[in-house]
Design an enzyme around this catalytic site. Structure first.
Site, short mmCIF file in Angstrom:
data_model
loop_
_atom_site.label_atom_id
_atom_site.label_comp_id
_atom_site.label_asym_id
_atom_site.label_seq_id
_atom_site.Cartn_x
_atom_site.Cartn_y
_atom_site.Cartn_z
N SER A 1 0.68 -1.30 0.03
CA SER A 1 -0.07 -0.05 0.10
C SER A 1 0.97 1.11 0.12
O SER A 1 1.92 1.06 0.37
CB SER A 1 -0.84 -0.02 1.26
N TYR B 1 -2.60 -0.85 10.43
CA TYR B 1 -2.74 -1.08 9.10
C TYR B 1 -1.42 -0.63 8.48
O TYR B 1 -0.76 -1.25 7.71
CB TYR B 1 -3.67 -0.46 8.30
P1 NAD Z 1 -11.32 -6.02 -0.44
O1 NAD Z 1 -11.76 -5.95 1.08
O2 NAD Z 1 -12.23 -6.09 -1.42
O3 NAD Z 1 -10.59 -7.33 -0.49
C1 NAD Z 1 -9.91 -8.03 0.59
C2 NAD Z 1 -10.05 -9.28 0.54
O4 NAD Z 1 -9.19 -10.26 1.53
C3 NAD Z 1 -11.08 -10.00 0.58
O5 NAD Z 1 -11.57 -11.05 -0.33
C4 NAD Z 1 -11.38 -10.78 2.06
O6 NAD Z 1 -12.27 -11.79 2.16
C5 NAD Z 1 -9.77 -10.92 1.98
N1 NAD Z 1 -9.39 -11.60 3.44
C6 NAD Z 1 -9.44 -10.78 4.56
N2 NAD Z 1 -9.09 -11.50 5.46
C7 NAD Z 1 -8.61 -12.91 5.05
C8 NAD Z 1 -7.96 -13.92 5.58
N3 NAD Z 1 -7.79 -14.06 6.86
N4 NAD Z 1 -7.80 -15.12 4.68
C9 NAD Z 1 -7.92 -15.14 3.41
N5 NAD Z 1 -8.65 -13.74 3.21
C10 NAD Z 1 -8.75 -12.64 3.51
O7 NAD Z 1 -10.16 -4.95 -0.48
P2 NAD Z 1 -9.11 -4.48 -1.44
O8 NAD Z 1 -8.96 -3.12 -1.60
O9 NAD Z 1 -9.24 -5.50 -2.69
O10 NAD Z 1 -7.55 -5.21 -0.83
C11 NAD Z 1 -6.73 -6.00 -1.35
C12 NAD Z 1 -5.31 -5.62 -1.00
O11 NAD Z 1 -5.15 -4.54 -1.42
C13 NAD Z 1 -5.22 -5.56 0.73
O12 NAD Z 1 -4.06 -6.05 1.05
C14 NAD Z 1 -5.44 -4.15 0.82
O13 NAD Z 1 -4.67 -3.81 2.07
C15 NAD Z 1 -4.63 -3.62 -0.24
N6 NAD Z 1 -4.88 -2.24 -0.58
C16 NAD Z 1 -6.15 -1.89 -1.00
C17 NAD Z 1 -6.12 -0.35 -1.48
C18 NAD Z 1 -7.32 0.25 -1.83
O14 NAD Z 1 -7.66 1.49 -2.07
N7 NAD Z 1 -8.41 -0.63 -2.09
C19 NAD Z 1 -5.22 0.36 -1.36
C20 NAD Z 1 -3.76 -0.10 -1.01
C21 NAD Z 1 -3.79 -1.36 -0.60
#
Ligand code: NAD
Length: 279
Positions: free
Chosen positions: A164, A177
């Site tokens: 991130s 986080y």
């Molecule tokens: P999201 O909530 O749509 O997806 C997260 C996924 O992780 C979901 O499918 C959830 O069920 C799964 N998950 C959570 N705990 C889990 C576990 N213990 N075992 C297996 N799966 C698990 O969110 P996203 O935005 O798609 O996030 C995906 C990644 O991207 C994360 O690591 C997040 O930190 C990172 N990220 C997202 C953003 C953003 O702006 N959306 C920005 C920076 C980083």
């Protein structure tokens, strides 16, 4: 998206990752879902990991198999060692091996610092950092056992950590986080250094603000969107496909010489936009 130019992923060759086997954690939602689909579109067979909501994982599997590649949904909590070990073992049994591990699963449990419970701290560290450690370790065992297969890839394996912008930008109200992603950066770089001699490439993708369920409150209302756009010089919120495209190319041999790098995919969020008019 400008409808006159078509989706950028349409130009990714369908054979770019042909013959490779990828596992994406947290692949039934948001960035993980788009990434799993993107890897399948580029010719990889894909394991779609999920921890809850099997039906949405099966939907992702159906979309991936429509590209003529194999896919399957595997349930596992990435923070549980026995479940990660069993998941990767099952993939090796059923798909033959693993070439690409995308450690994507992540979550937030936000709170001001003094109100943050140990449970909130621990949960985020367990999933976002320990989960990536376990997934990377189990994939690496298979990469080392199998070694390089030149017809498949120049590398013995690729690990892509979903980090991130908050591995770099401090984030008040989210100390768990931000700490987890800071940890991901140093874990990724250390693994890259340790594993490169074995022809394993470890890298990270660091998204900025991407429209997914994890950050709904940041883009849902017009006011929230306006506030968010002030932080993004490129003046648009990212789509999950922006990240998926980066992962697909980073996992491919096109970027075979990229080792231990974080690719920021953030519309310039890490460029200190507050200094554009001040400072
Ligand atoms: P999201 O909530 O749509 O997806 C997260 C996924 O992780 C979901 O499918 C959830 O069920 C799964 N998950 C959570 N705990 C889990 C576990 N213990 N075992 C297996 N799966 C698990 O969110 P996203 O935005 O798609 O996030 C995906 C990644 O991207 C994360 O690591 C997040 O930190 C990172 N990220 C997202 C953003 C953003 O702006 N959306 C920005 C920076 C980083």
């Amino acid at each position: 998206m400008d409808s006159t130019v078509g989706a950028p992923q349409d130009v990714i060759p369908a054979h770019l990752l042909k013959g490779q086997k990828a596992l994406v954690t947290g692949a039934n939602s948001g960035i993980g879902k788009a990434t799993a689909i993107g890897l399948g579109r580029a010719g990889a067979d894909v394991v779609v990991n999920y921890v809850a909501d099997q039906e949405s994982a099966e939907e992702v599997v159906r979309e991936i198999t429509s590209f003529g590649v194999r896919a399957a949904a595997y349930e596992a909590d990435v923070s549980q060692e026995d479940q990660v070990v069993a998941m990767v073992d099952r993939m090796v049994r059923e798909f033959g091996t693993i070439d690409i591990m995308v450690a994507n699963a992540g979550l937030q449990r936000d709170s001001s610092f003094t109100e943050m419970t140990l449970a909130q701290w621990q949960k985020v560290l367990d999933v976002n950092l320990t989960g990536q450690f376990l997934c990377a370790r189990e994939a690496t065992k298979e990469f080392v056992r199998r070694g390089v297969v030149p017809e498949v890839s120049r590398a013995a394996g690729k690990i892509i950590c979903m980090s991130s912008v908050h591995q770099l930008i401090p984030w008040a109200g989210h100390v768990n986080y931000a700490s987890s992603k800071g940890g991901v950066q140093m874990m990724m770089e250390t693994l890259a250094q340790e594993l490169a001699p074995q022809k394993i490439r470890v890298n990270a993708v660091a998204p900025g603000a991407i429209r997914t369920p994890i950050n709904r409150s940041a883009w849902e209302t017009p006011q929230a969107r306006e506030d968010l756009l002030k932080l993004i010089p490129y003046d648009r919120i990212g789509d999950p496909d922006d990240i998926a495209n980066a992962v697909v190319v980073l996992a491919s041999d096109l970027l075979d010489y990229v080792v231990g790098t974080t690719l920021y995919v953030d519309g310039g969020m890490t460029l200190f936009p507050g200094f554009a008019t001040g400072g």
